[in-house]
Design a protein around this motif. Sequence first.
Motif, PDB file in Angstrom:
ATOM      1  N   ALA A  28       3.585  -2.746   1.032  1.00 35.11           N
ATOM      2  CA  ALA A  28       3.240  -1.329   1.209  1.00 35.11           C
ATOM      3  C   ALA A  28       4.528  -0.510   1.347  1.00 35.11           C
ATOM      4  N   ASP A  41       3.388   5.110   2.231  1.00 35.34           N
ATOM      5  CA  ASP A  41       1.975   4.775   2.436  1.00 35.34           C
ATOM      6  C   ASP A  41       1.677   4.558   3.926  1.00 35.34           C
ATOM      7  N   GLN A  95      -5.608   0.586   1.729  1.00 35.34           N
ATOM      8  CA  GLN A  95      -4.808   0.162   0.580  1.00 35.34           C
ATOM      9  C   GLN A  95      -5.693  -0.406  -0.527  1.00 35.34           C
ATOM     10  N   LYS A 121      -4.166  -0.600  -4.265  1.00 33.21           N
ATOM     11  CA  LYS A 121      -2.818  -1.125  -4.021  1.00 33.21           C
ATOM     12  C   LYS A 121      -2.937  -2.467  -3.321  1.00 33.21           C
TER      13      LYS A 121
END
Length: 135
Positions: A43, A47, A127, A132
């Motif tokens: 990450a 973020d 996420q 992601k």
Amino acid sequence: MSLFLVLILAALAWVAFHDWQLPNALRYRPFQGRAWRSSFPSASRKDIRDFLAVFGSACAFGDCDRLHLRPDDPVLNVVRAAKPSRWMPDATDIEPLARALRERYGVLLGDIWHDGLTLGGLFQRVQQARGKPAV
């Protein structure tokens, strides 16, 4: 009369000052960026900061205060610590967070909620919702 007014104003100032800060147990921790980066190495810092900004503003934490939160902090405990005058948070305490997650990330808190949900678990779901890698 003026002494009474000064005491009232001092009490209001004290209450206002303490309501805008994290509770002592969280406030005096060091910054937790390293814990977030080690828990979520893929990450980006942006973020993580964005997620903590959304969570922090939903719980009325200051910009600096949210950096003291750890990924293994249970969401319920953080919300409870933010409102120490109550024994258990109610729906009105959780609703700003649920609304912010829905509007910003499209995550429905009610679908993923359980009493042991941690900030890291919530970040992982955010996420995943954004497509992601979570870890």
